[in-house]
Write a protein that holds these residues in place. Structure first.
Motif, PDB file in Angstrom:
ATOM      1  N   ILE B 265       0.836  -1.207   0.000  1.00  9.85           N
ATOM      2  CA  ILE B 265       0.000   0.000   0.000  1.00  9.85           C
ATOM      3  C   ILE B 265       0.870   1.255   0.000  1.00  9.85           C
ATOM      4  O   ILE B 265       0.652   2.190  -0.774  1.00  9.85           O
ATOM      5  CB  ILE B 265      -0.943  -0.005   1.234  1.00  9.85           C
ATOM      6  CG1 ILE B 265      -1.991  -1.102   1.077  1.00  9.85           C
ATOM      7  CG2 ILE B 265      -1.597   1.365   1.425  1.00  9.85           C
ATOM      8  CD1 ILE B 265      -2.834  -1.347   2.311  1.00  9.85           C
ATOM      9  N   ALA B 269       1.105   4.107  -3.126  1.00  5.56           N
ATOM     10  CA  ALA B 269       0.380   5.363  -2.906  1.00  5.56           C
ATOM     11  C   ALA B 269       1.233   6.537  -3.380  1.00  5.56           C
ATOM     12  O   ALA B 269       2.452   6.507  -3.252  1.00  5.56           O
ATOM     13  CB  ALA B 269       0.050   5.521  -1.424  1.00  5.56           C
ATOM     14  N   LEU B 274      -2.275   9.839   1.429  1.00  4.38           N
ATOM     15  CA  LEU B 274      -3.133   8.853   0.778  1.00  4.38           C
ATOM     16  C   LEU B 274      -2.765   7.444   1.216  1.00  4.38           C
ATOM     17  O   LEU B 274      -3.630   6.582   1.374  1.00  4.38           O
ATOM     18  CB  LEU B 274      -3.022   8.979  -0.742  1.00  4.38           C
ATOM     19  CG  LEU B 274      -4.014  10.011  -1.306  1.00  4.38           C
ATOM     20  CD1 LEU B 274      -3.693  10.330  -2.756  1.00  4.38           C
ATOM     21  CD2 LEU B 274      -5.450   9.474  -1.194  1.00  4.38           C
ATOM     22  N   ALA B 275      -1.467   7.212   1.419  1.00  8.05           N
ATOM     23  CA  ALA B 275      -1.033   5.900   1.898  1.00  8.05           C
ATOM     24  C   ALA B 275      -1.697   5.597   3.241  1.00  8.05           C
ATOM     25  O   ALA B 275      -2.218   4.493   3.461  1.00  8.05           O
ATOM     26  CB  ALA B 275       0.489   5.864   2.032  1.00  8.05           C
ATOM     27  N   HIS B 277      -4.470   6.842   4.436  1.00  2.00           N
ATOM     28  CA  HIS B 277      -5.892   6.628   4.186  1.00  2.00           C
ATOM     29  C   HIS B 277      -6.141   5.182   3.741  1.00  2.00           C
ATOM     30  O   HIS B 277      -7.034   4.499   4.233  1.00  2.00           O
ATOM     31  CB  HIS B 277      -6.361   7.624   3.125  1.00  2.00           C
ATOM     32  CG  HIS B 277      -7.773   7.424   2.694  1.00  2.00           C
ATOM     33  ND1 HIS B 277      -8.845   7.748   3.502  1.00  2.00           N
ATOM     34  CD2 HIS B 277      -8.293   6.918   1.549  1.00  2.00           C
ATOM     35  CE1 HIS B 277      -9.962   7.453   2.863  1.00  2.00           C
ATOM     36  NE2 HIS B 277      -9.661   6.944   1.681  1.00  2.00           N
ATOM     37  N   LYS B 278      -5.301   4.697   2.829  1.00  2.00           N
ATOM     38  CA  LYS B 278      -5.455   3.337   2.302  1.00  2.00           C
ATOM     39  C   LYS B 278      -5.133   2.301   3.387  1.00  2.00           C
ATOM     40  O   LYS B 278      -5.755   1.237   3.433  1.00  2.00           O
ATOM     41  CB  LYS B 278      -4.501   3.113   1.116  1.00  2.00           C
ATOM     42  CG  LYS B 278      -4.793   4.014  -0.070  1.00  2.00           C
ATOM     43  CD  LYS B 278      -5.687   3.312  -1.065  1.00  2.00           C
ATOM     44  CE  LYS B 278      -5.918   4.198  -2.282  1.00  2.00           C
ATOM     45  NZ  LYS B 278      -7.214   3.956  -2.913  1.00  2.00           N
ATOM     46  N   GLU B 281      -8.136   2.044   5.528  1.00  2.00           N
ATOM     47  CA  GLU B 281      -9.156   1.298   4.778  1.00  2.00           C
ATOM     48  C   GLU B 281      -8.880  -0.205   4.827  1.00  2.00           C
ATOM     49  O   GLU B 281      -9.793  -1.004   5.019  1.00  2.00           O
ATOM     50  CB  GLU B 281      -9.163   1.745   3.317  1.00  2.00           C
ATOM     51  CG  GLU B 281     -10.024   2.953   3.063  1.00  2.00           C
ATOM     52  CD  GLU B 281     -10.132   3.275   1.561  1.00  2.00           C
ATOM     53  OE1 GLU B 281     -10.958   4.115   1.226  1.00  2.00           O
ATOM     54  OE2 GLU B 281      -9.393   2.662   0.743  1.00  2.00           O
ATOM     55  N   ALA B 282      -7.603  -0.549   4.667  1.00  2.00           N
ATOM     56  CA  ALA B 282      -7.230  -1.967   4.662  1.00  2.00           C
ATOM     57  C   ALA B 282      -7.514  -2.604   6.018  1.00  2.00           C
ATOM     58  O   ALA B 282      -7.987  -3.745   6.102  1.00  2.00           O
ATOM     59  CB  ALA B 282      -5.759  -2.123   4.287  1.00  2.00           C
TER      60      ALA B 282
END
Lengths: 629, 302
Positions: B265, B269, B274-275, B277-278, B281-282
């Motif tokens: 991730i 990113a 953003l990394a 955020h991801k 999410e993960a």
């Protein structure tokens, strides 16, 4: 039953000022009866005072008054704390044992609750250990342990419910004037309820694995007693080690005076699984008593002393010069170069120590020759930097500074960098033999510069440590309290050096900010060396230190008989250095255990050199020695 | 004990290992190659690019995590020195107490480091530091301990903080939040040691890393702020990766998302925010069993 956790919380919630203000002044009389004399400890829940019981005006009856200041903002928490304190009182009042303090009184006053107990005139074991330079003797440890087993037996068989102390550790064990043990601090902390995340109660290092899971059994106290004995016998504080790591520190490896039988007993108490420990305190006591009977430990005061097996080691060769060798040798191309107080630089065959040539200067040579491309560069107390041919021993060129040169030279970017007692750091061009620049400082420069990433680092005798660039411009400067004679080492963006102010410094190489410092017992002129994540340095406090580079934690220290002014080197898996006690030491670099030492007839102040399976050192007994590692 | 735990917790690992093999035999994409062969950008002045993310997770109705992040640069031609403070605290001990503990700890550490180090950095005529950076971080954590005891008695919190100055990263750590260096060549190097019972059992070879992830006592901490006194934090300093990242996170991330996925991730990113955020999410996609906090720092221009 442990008050430590809850009560310390209270004590620590006071900041420095109010903490002091919150203590009762001496002379204060509580409930018209207990006149406070002194603070005897910041125990459990606030302070512990020594007080006089004024109900006995004609005699001096001393009591210990334990105070609990309840400042938790949450009413529920506050109530729980009071309940716990009352529980401690209620339990203590039912107990009657010579190793448990008697309780006389209990009262609450606003936010403060007080417990009046028997005053134990003595020291706690933590203090005893701190004041003892060596581990506690086996016989003494056994005597105290037997008494502790006795009191644990009493608590564990208490009716209607067994009592588990849960916080056996040296600071909770008092030794009274008759050398008997008394368990103190029967505080009761609530058991920390595991929500999403839990934590333990008890004391890290002394609490067994199951206590972390919230279980406490009779074996919990047995484990903590084992941990306490381990500390007594090894002088290593379990709180400073990883939990449950006693197996990594076998008692007899640290203190060979302990009998194998006692080691087995302590190891049994410290088993990871509760079922593998002694099933009860009385079983442990039986084992201790049997051992004491068998070895006579209880009756005879042993005088066995630790006799170190010193491996006989002989030099492969030695070569006598005309005066002291306080400098450091260099080895290059099978030739050893070394300067001496007799003003000469010598070239010897490295393998056999045969004389090849010598080159005379007009002053003593104290530094380590720098060999580069067939030329040896070194300074002398005659104030000159000499450039001499390695083959012929003849002068190629020299450069005169204004005062003796005592540090060694470095080479980079076609220049020789060397400091002088005239307070300048010189950059001398090796093509033109001329000075490109000199950086003037406030003090003599005896430290050998370190060069890394286009920057030059060196200390001086005016308490400065300087970082300059290749143009001779100061990038940053760092002040110490005493001179910096040690030569720096730069690794991974950090510069390391020791100072005569007693600190070993790790500074950010780019900015000069202090990352960490390690306090040694005395000043140091020893230059550090490093391997893996370790950094090594000697000190006038007689120790060679091994520190972790990232955490500044001490990995080990090795004691010599006199100060360590010499610098260490690491070669293969050994660390080599000489000390002012005249000995040349070889230690295991990971553990600091001595492999061998060779005693010369004068102090050693230089740094060893190593090449082709031989290690070389000069001594002020006028000799240069070669050893097989 | 181990065999017993094996029986209870051992998962069939067949599928997973085949999965890994597939990844290994797949040729690297252009995108991946670019990442692996990444060279440090000669950016001037040296600076940090940082992002953060936080979530309650899916199974908690409140957040007991706290995070703090600041990144600054002072550049004046003579010296350029980026400076950053990054903190993650994961509270425990129930709703009110846990929240109060992590908030107090993160704020007090930030305040202390700002007043002791940052103010010095922006002072035109600073007094020399009387403490080393490691000592300052240690003092900050001691202050945080006092604050937790005062404002959240009964609560506790983990604390993992990084004070970055130039390319040296000084980490103070207590509990089971974590710090990692993430390198573009695929390595995810953990630089903190969890102060947890399961970590200790792993160290003693009582259980495996894999068993630790699902062990019933995986939440039991050996050390935390607000608990046993005196507080003992691990302090260490490392050189930041020339190309790569510093990652700080609570167990809400590392307990749910495997290292390899974290690495993927981050590598894919476009920037640290953003990394993060991801990553959050993960963790939620993996069930989001706990609060999630994450900070990611990229070191530019070393």
């Amino acid at each position: 039953m442990e008050g430590a956790l809850e009560t310390r919380r209270i004590e620590n919630s006071l900041d420095g000022n109010t903490g002091a203000l919150n203590q009762l002044r001496s002379g204060t009389t509580l409930v018209g009866r207990y006149q406070v004399q002194d603070v005897i400890g910041v125990g459990g829940m606030g302070s512990v005072y020594r007080a006089r019981d004024m109900h006995f005006p004609n005699v001096l009856k001393l009591v210990a008054v334990k105070e609990m200041i309840n400042q938790a903002p949450d009413p529920l928490v506050r109530q729980t704390i009071v309940q716990n304190f009352e529980r401690e009182a209620n339990i203590l009042v039912t107990l009657n044992h010579p190793s448990i303090p008697k309780i006389y009184d209990f009262f609450t006053h606003d936010e403060r609750s007080y417990l009046v107990e028997e005053f134990i005139n003595g020291k706690d074991l933590e203090t005893v250990l701190k004041q003892s330079p060596t581990p506690i003797r086996e016989e003494q440890t056994i005597l105290w342990a037997i008494e502790l087993c006795d009191v644990l037996m009493y608590l564990h068989t208490h009716q209607p419910e067994p009592i588990i102390f849960r916080d056996i550790k040296p600071s909770n064990i008092m030794i009274n004037q008759m050398n008997h043990v008394v368990l103190v601090d029967f505080g009761i902390a609530k058991i920390f309820k595991t929500g999403q995340k839990g934590t333990m109660i008890g004391t890290e290092g002394y609490s067994p694995p199951e206590q972390y899971r919230g279980d406490a059994t009779l074996q919990t106290d047995i484990y903590a007693l084992g941990a306490t004995m381990h500390y007594l016998l090894t002088h290593r504080d379990p709180r400073l080690e990883a939990p449950f790591s006693f197996k990594d520190r076998p008692i007899r490896e640290i203190n060979p005076l302990v009998s194998p039988e006692l080691e087995v007993i302590v190891d049994t108490a410290l088993q990871y699984n509760p079922e593998e420990r002694f099933p009860s305190a009385s079983d442990m006591k039986a084992a201790l008593v049997a051992l004491a009977r068998r070895t006579g430990a209880l009756t005879k005061a042993t005088s066995a002393s630790l006799t170190l097996q010193e491996q006989p080691i002989t030099a492969v060769w030695e070569f006598a010069l005309e005066d002291e060798v306080r400098s450091s040798p260099s080895v290059e191309g099978g030739i050893l170069f070394a300067g001496a107080y007799d003003n000469n630089l010598y070239a010897l065959t490295a393998a056999k120590g045969e004389f090849i040539w010598k080159y005379p200067t007009e002053g003593a040579i104290t530094s380590k020759p720098l060999v580069d491309n067939g030329v040896i560069y070194f300074g002398s107390e005659d104030g000159k930097l000499h450039a001499v041919s390695t083959k012929t021993g003849k002068l190629i060129w020299d450069y005169a500074t204004g005062a003796p040169i005592r540090g060694s030279a470095r080479i980079a970017e076609g220049h020789i960098f060397v400091g002088s007692d005239d307070c300048n750091l010189y950059a001398i061009n090796i093509a033109s033999y001329r000075k490109s620049w000199a950086l003037s400082t406030e003090g003599a420069i005896r430290s050998t510069p370190a060069i890394q990433g286009g920057l030059i680092y060196f200390g001086n005798e005016a308490n400065e440590f300087t970082c300059a660039d290749f143009r001779g411009q100061v990038k940053w400067r760092f002040s110490t309290k005493r001179p910096n004679t040690s030569s720096p080492l730069v690794l991974d963006g950090i510069v390391y050096f020791s100072s005569l102010d007693g600190n070993f410094y790790a500074l950010d190489a780019k900015s000069g900010w202090t990352i960490w410092r390690f306090r040694m017992g005395k000043g140091s002129i020893s230059s550090p060396c490093s391997v893996e994540n370790f950094v090594y340095v000697g000190s006038a406090d007689t120790y060679m230190y091994c520190l972790d580079k990232s955490s500044s934690r001490e990995i080990w220290r090795f004691k010599c008989d006199h100060q360590v002014s010499g610098s260490p080197i690491v070669y293969k898996d050994g660390i080599y250095f000489g000390a002012a006690d005249g000995a040349f030491y070889c230690l295991d670099y990971k553990t600091g255990r001595q492999r061998w030492k060779y005693v010369t007839h004068g102090p050693i102040t230089g740094t060893p050199a190593a090449a082709n399976d031989l290690v070389y050192i000069g001594s002020s007994d006028h000799k240069i020695y070669a050893f097989m590692p | 004990m181990k065999t017993f735990l094996d029986k209870l917790f051992k998962k069939p690992s067949q599928a997973q290992s085949t999965g890994e093999m597939n990844v290994q035999t797949t040729p690297l994409t252009e995108e991946q190659l670019k990442v692996v062969t990444q060279e440090p950008i000669p950016m001037h002045p040296q600076q940090y690019l940082a992002g953060c993310g936080q979530s309650n997770g899916l199974q908690r109705d409140h957040n007991e995590d706290a995070l703090f992040m600041m990144s600054t640069v002072v550049a004046d031609g003579k010296s350029d020195l980026p400076f950053g403070i990054f903190i993650i605290a994961d509270g425990m001990g129930g709703h009110i107490h846990g929240e109060a503990a992590s908030q107090a700890a993160a704020r007090v550490v930030a305040k202390y480091l700002i007043s002791k180090v940052y103010y010095k950095l922006i002072d035109p005529n600073p007094e020399p530091m009387d403490e080393s950076l490691q000592e300052t971080v240690e003092s900050a954590i001691r202050e945080a301990q006092k604050a937790v005891l005062r404002y959240a008695p009964g609560g506790g919190t983990t604390l993992t903080c990084a004070l970055t100055l130039g390319d040296q990263v000084t980490i103070g750590h207590i509990g089971d939040s974590r710090a990692y260096f993430v390198y573009p060549d695929g390595r995810t190097q953990r630089i903190t040691q969890d102060h947890s019972l399961v970590q200790r059992m792993v160290d003693l070879n009582e259980i495996t890393e894999e068993e630790a992830m699902s062990h019933p006592n995986r939440n039991v901490l050996l050390r935390a702020l607000g608990q046993a006194d005196p507080v003992r934090a691990d302090i260490q300093t490392h050189q930041a990766p020339r190309v790569g990242y510093l990652l700080l996170c609570s167990d809400g991330l590392w307990g749910s998302v495997p290292d390899a996925q974290i690495h993927k991730i981050i590598s894919n990113a476009p920037d640290p925010s953003l990394a993060c955020h991801k990553l959050v999410e993960a963790a939620n996609a993996a069930g989001g069993p706990d609060n999630i906090s994450v900070i990611l720092v990229n070191f530019l221009g070393q």
